[in-house]
Design a protein around this motif. Structure first.
Motif, PDB file in Angstrom:
ATOM      1  N   ILE A 175     -64.799  -0.682 -42.429  1.00 15.19           N
ATOM      2  CA  ILE A 175     -64.861  -1.720 -43.445  1.00 15.19           C
ATOM      3  C   ILE A 175     -66.278  -2.285 -43.430  1.00 15.19           C
ATOM      4  CG2 ILE A 175     -63.918  -3.904 -44.273  1.00 15.19           C
ATOM      5  CD1 ILE A 175     -61.360  -3.314 -42.764  1.00 15.19           C
ATOM      6  N   TYR A 177     -69.217  -5.008 -44.912  1.00 12.90           N
ATOM      7  CA  TYR A 177     -69.479  -6.315 -45.519  1.00 12.90           C
ATOM      8  C   TYR A 177     -70.963  -6.386 -45.872  1.00 12.90           C
ATOM      9  CZ  TYR A 177     -65.133  -7.148 -42.989  1.00 12.90           C
ATOM     10  OH  TYR A 177     -63.856  -7.036 -42.493  1.00 12.90           O
ATOM     11  N   ASP A 215     -70.456  -3.850 -40.384  1.00 17.20           N
ATOM     12  CA  ASP A 215     -69.248  -3.033 -40.514  1.00 17.20           C
ATOM     13  C   ASP A 215     -68.420  -3.099 -39.240  1.00 17.20           C
ATOM     14  OD1 ASP A 215     -69.804  -0.684 -38.684  1.00 17.20           O
ATOM     15  OD2 ASP A 215     -71.474  -0.400 -40.048  1.00 17.20           O
ATOM     16  N   ASP A 223     -56.963  -4.964 -46.060  1.00 16.50           N
ATOM     17  CA  ASP A 223     -58.154  -5.524 -46.684  1.00 16.50           C
ATOM     18  C   ASP A 223     -58.207  -7.022 -46.412  1.00 16.50           C
ATOM     19  OD1 ASP A 223     -58.798  -3.079 -47.659  1.00 16.50           O
ATOM     20  OD2 ASP A 223     -58.139  -3.460 -49.712  1.00 16.50           O
ATOM     21  N   PRO A 227     -63.202 -12.211 -47.367  1.00 20.14           N
ATOM     22  CA  PRO A 227     -64.240 -11.455 -46.656  1.00 20.14           C
ATOM     23  C   PRO A 227     -65.191 -12.341 -45.853  1.00 20.14           C
ATOM     24  CG  PRO A 227     -63.978 -10.610 -48.879  1.00 20.14           C
ATOM     25  CD  PRO A 227     -63.155 -11.855 -48.795  1.00 20.14           C
ATOM     26  N   LEU A 231     -65.800 -12.024 -41.910  1.00 24.02           N
ATOM     27  CA  LEU A 231     -67.141 -11.815 -41.361  1.00 24.02           C
ATOM     28  C   LEU A 231     -67.400 -12.789 -40.213  1.00 24.02           C
ATOM     29  CD1 LEU A 231     -69.706 -10.061 -42.107  1.00 24.02           C
ATOM     30  CD2 LEU A 231     -70.564 -12.101 -43.248  1.00 24.02           C
ATOM     31  N   VAL A 254     -67.068  -6.693 -49.984  1.00 27.35           N
ATOM     32  CA  VAL A 254     -66.417  -5.878 -48.960  1.00 27.35           C
ATOM     33  C   VAL A 254     -65.992  -4.556 -49.573  1.00 27.35           C
ATOM     34  CG1 VAL A 254     -64.126  -6.870 -49.379  1.00 27.35           C
ATOM     35  CG2 VAL A 254     -64.640  -5.861 -47.157  1.00 27.35           C
TER      36      VAL A 254
END
Length: 368
Positions: A175, A177, A215, A223, A227, A231, A254
């Motif tokens: 994932i 960011y 990441d 998900d 975001p 983070l 994201v």
């Protein structure tokens, strides 16, 4: 011979392909499903081979005033202690400068390189290979025939699906960011802070702004609902410049990364470029560079053998596939190294990190 060429996609790969074709003497049509108002956000890091490819495309001059040059990459452990550093300027000496800049600025340079002639809000509904070319039906109902169709429509390529060149992209489990920070801590180097199955990368991108790329490897995680909160949760205990940067983060985008690995990149007069053909995780920052190189090589091969289009497309793939496969292999290797438990990884990187990570780029110093 004048070729009717369609480029599907007006992101980095599509505009690079269109520019490569123009350099080779062609005038392609360029269509994009999204509206013109969709400007890319965040930043981008271009290593030296990306700058060389832009020079081959004749776009290096408008790039020079943009962003910040990167001379050094610094790697820190999760507490912000030094692991090793790379002399980026030395690595790419004689090849090109490394630069961090706004994606929107890069997009504008590429648009200028194709004369800004893009048909937005124009989606390809259907594509059929017919004798002597390809028949394209657009969502508007319009139908046109082309000698060459170039799929530059990304990891989830519609063109790839329409002509059966491969299935969907394969998730990598990462994932990602991305954020741009204003007024953050003073930062002169590309700086990575390595945690447990996670990393936070920050770099100056001009205009007193910092581009952040972070990441985590979390294949089974849902998900993130927020975001920015995620983070903070994942990287809030990181050292180095991370705390001061997180304090200034406002908007976070994201995404999940994936790979595209195909048995072939073309069928008849239809060919794939960029992420549609060979996407990888962005760990080595080679996505744009590979797209720039694709665009240049494709234009050269079509000019060289324009009477036999399928042969020209095969020649393009033969030149590009080994290099792109090497990027994929080195990316996987870098990600495996990153995900080694820190108690083993950090002492190894202090001893051998410079050699290991430099080797990942050695093959890309060679000419396109």
């Amino acid at each position: 011979m004048t070729l009717r060429i369609l480029v599907v996609g007006a992101g980095i790969a599509g505009l690079a392909a269109a520019r490569g074709l123009r350099v080779a003497g062609f005038r392609p049509d360029v269509v994009e499903a999204l509206p013109a108002t969709m400007s890319p956000s965040a930043g981008i890091y271009l290593p030296g081979n990306a700058s060389r490819a832009l020079r081959l495309l004749g776009l290096d001059v408008p790039l020079r005033p943009l962003g910040d040059l990167i001379f050094r990459q610094v790697f820190l452990d999760v507490r912000g202690r030094h692991l090793f550093e790379m002399d980026v300027a030395g690595l790419w000496a004689g090849v090109g400068e490394s630069r961090a800049l706004s994606r929107a600025d890069l997009q504008q340079v590429l648009l200028t390189g194709v004369g800004g002639d893009v048909r937005y809000d124009t989606e390809v509904r259907d594509l059929q290979i017919v004798e002597g070319g390809a028949k394209v039906e657009f969502a508007t109902g319009a139908i046109a025939e082309y000698d060459v169709v170039i799929g530059a429509d990304g990891r989830r390529s519609t063109i790839r699906e329409k002509i059966g060149l491969g299935g969907p992209a394969t998730p990598t489990g990462q994932i990602v960011y991305r954020a741009v920070v204003s007024g953050g801590p003073p930062l002169t180097d590309w700086t990575a802070v390595l945690g447990r199955r996670a990393q936070f990368v920050a770099m100056p991108m001009g205009g007193r702004k910092i581009y952040c790329y972070a990441d985590e490897t979390a294949p089974d995680a849902p998900d993130p609902a927020d975001p920015r909160d995620r983070l903070q949760e994942v990287f809030g205990q990181f050292g180095g410049p991370v705390p001061a940067i997180l304090d200034r983060v406002e908007k976070v985008s994201v995404s999940r990364t994936d790979e595209v690995v195909l048995p072939t990149w073309s069928r008849g007069p239809v060919v794939l470029v960029g992420d549609a053909a060979h996407a990888t995780a962005p760990t080595l920052a080679q996505g744009a560079a590979m797209s720039f190189e694709d665009g240049f090589v494709l234009g050269q091969e079509l000019r060289r053998a324009e009477a036999d289009i399928p042969a020209a497309l095969r020649a393009y793939e033969q030149r590009r596939r080994p290099r792109c496969a090497d990027v994929r292999d080195r990316t996987r290797e870098r990600d495996r190294t990153r995900d080694v438990p820190p108690s083993l990884r950090d002492p190894m990187l202090r001893r051998r990190g410079l050699r290991i990570f430099t080797d990942h780029y050695k093959g890309l110093v060679a000419p396109v």
